[in-house]
Design a protein around this motif. Sequence first.
Motif, PDB file in Angstrom:
ATOM      1  N   ILE A 170      68.877 -20.871  20.821  1.00  0.00           N
ATOM      2  CA  ILE A 170      67.761 -21.434  21.590  1.00  0.00           C
ATOM      3  C   ILE A 170      66.443 -20.993  20.967  1.00  0.00           C
ATOM      4  O   ILE A 170      65.531 -21.799  20.772  1.00  0.00           O
ATOM      5  CB  ILE A 170      67.837 -21.013  23.076  1.00  0.00           C
ATOM      6  N   GLN A 171      66.354 -19.714  20.617  1.00  0.00           N
ATOM      7  CA  GLN A 171      65.119 -19.193  20.023  1.00  0.00           C
ATOM      8  C   GLN A 171      64.834 -19.868  18.682  1.00  0.00           C
ATOM      9  O   GLN A 171      63.680 -20.202  18.381  1.00  0.00           O
ATOM     10  CB  GLN A 171      65.222 -17.670  19.855  1.00  0.00           C
ATOM     11  N   ILE A 172      65.872 -20.113  17.893  1.00  0.00           N
ATOM     12  CA  ILE A 172      65.702 -20.787  16.595  1.00  0.00           C
ATOM     13  C   ILE A 172      65.187 -22.208  16.815  1.00  0.00           C
ATOM     14  O   ILE A 172      64.249 -22.653  16.138  1.00  0.00           O
ATOM     15  CB  ILE A 172      67.036 -20.789  15.811  1.00  0.00           C
ATOM     16  N   GLN A 173      65.773 -22.926  17.784  1.00  0.00           N
ATOM     17  CA  GLN A 173      65.337 -24.294  18.073  1.00  0.00           C
ATOM     18  C   GLN A 173      63.883 -24.326  18.541  1.00  0.00           C
ATOM     19  O   GLN A 173      63.101 -25.177  18.115  1.00  0.00           O
ATOM     20  CB  GLN A 173      66.238 -24.935  19.130  1.00  0.00           C
ATOM     21  N   VAL A 174      63.534 -23.389  19.416  1.00  0.00           N
ATOM     22  CA  VAL A 174      62.154 -23.316  19.918  1.00  0.00           C
ATOM     23  C   VAL A 174      61.191 -23.044  18.756  1.00  0.00           C
ATOM     24  O   VAL A 174      60.148 -23.688  18.638  1.00  0.00           O
ATOM     25  CB  VAL A 174      62.027 -22.236  21.021  1.00  0.00           C
ATOM     26  N   ASN A 175      61.554 -22.108  17.896  1.00  0.00           N
ATOM     27  CA  ASN A 175      60.684 -21.767  16.761  1.00  0.00           C
ATOM     28  C   ASN A 175      60.533 -22.935  15.785  1.00  0.00           C
ATOM     29  O   ASN A 175      59.446 -23.163  15.252  1.00  0.00           O
ATOM     30  CB  ASN A 175      61.199 -20.523  16.042  1.00  0.00           C
ATOM     31  N   GLN A 176      61.624 -23.683  15.552  1.00  0.00           N
ATOM     32  CA  GLN A 176      61.538 -24.849  14.664  1.00  0.00           C
ATOM     33  C   GLN A 176      60.599 -25.898  15.240  1.00  0.00           C
ATOM     34  O   GLN A 176      59.762 -26.465  14.532  1.00  0.00           O
ATOM     35  CB  GLN A 176      62.932 -25.455  14.435  1.00  0.00           C
ATOM     36  N   LYS A 177      60.744 -26.162  16.537  1.00  0.00           N
ATOM     37  CA  LYS A 177      59.895 -27.173  17.173  1.00  0.00           C
ATOM     38  C   LYS A 177      58.436 -26.700  17.188  1.00  0.00           C
ATOM     39  O   LYS A 177      57.527 -27.498  16.970  1.00  0.00           O
ATOM     40  CB  LYS A 177      60.411 -27.440  18.598  1.00  0.00           C
ATOM     41  N   LYS A 178      58.215 -25.401  17.438  1.00  0.00           N
ATOM     42  CA  LYS A 178      56.852 -24.867  17.413  1.00  0.00           C
ATOM     43  C   LYS A 178      56.235 -25.015  16.027  1.00  0.00           C
ATOM     44  O   LYS A 178      55.051 -25.336  15.906  1.00  0.00           O
ATOM     45  CB  LYS A 178      56.844 -23.390  17.849  1.00  0.00           C
TER      46      LYS A 178
END
Length: 149
Positions: free
Chosen positions: A76-84
């Motif tokens: 989840i953190q990786i996905q959030v960071n990619q989108k950010k």
Amino acid sequence: MDDANTSLLLKRPITLKVIVTTEWKQEAQQTLQAQIAQIDDQMQQLEMQGQRAIAEIQRQSISPPGPQVTEQIDNIQIQVNQKKSEFLERKNQFLQQMQQVQLVELDQEIAQGQMEGFFRIEKGENLIKKLNVEIVVRNGVVEEIRGDI
């Protein structure tokens, strides 16, 4: 003689150019500021959604969290960071555009976009000349139509 045999109706791109004015600069900056604010809001929402998802996973798991739970949280953190990162890249593009708007000189012509229009061409006419058409606008008012109409 039949008109269909001697001419064609075709579609062409038409370049839209604007003459830079104070009003145009203000509108462009307001539009870019609104887009930047929208990206900031989207990043904030993304962050909250990510935190909620992580909190929900932690609430439903046993303590201490196992490797599966840790992996889910990391994903989840990786996905959030990619989108950010995507949001930040778009924000930087808008900030660069704002800087360009500030630097452009008044009364300068700049390309604003393209439109499409139809034209009739007949045997013997120069196709290249017919394809090169521009509309020049100042504060929304057409000042000039350039090219072979």
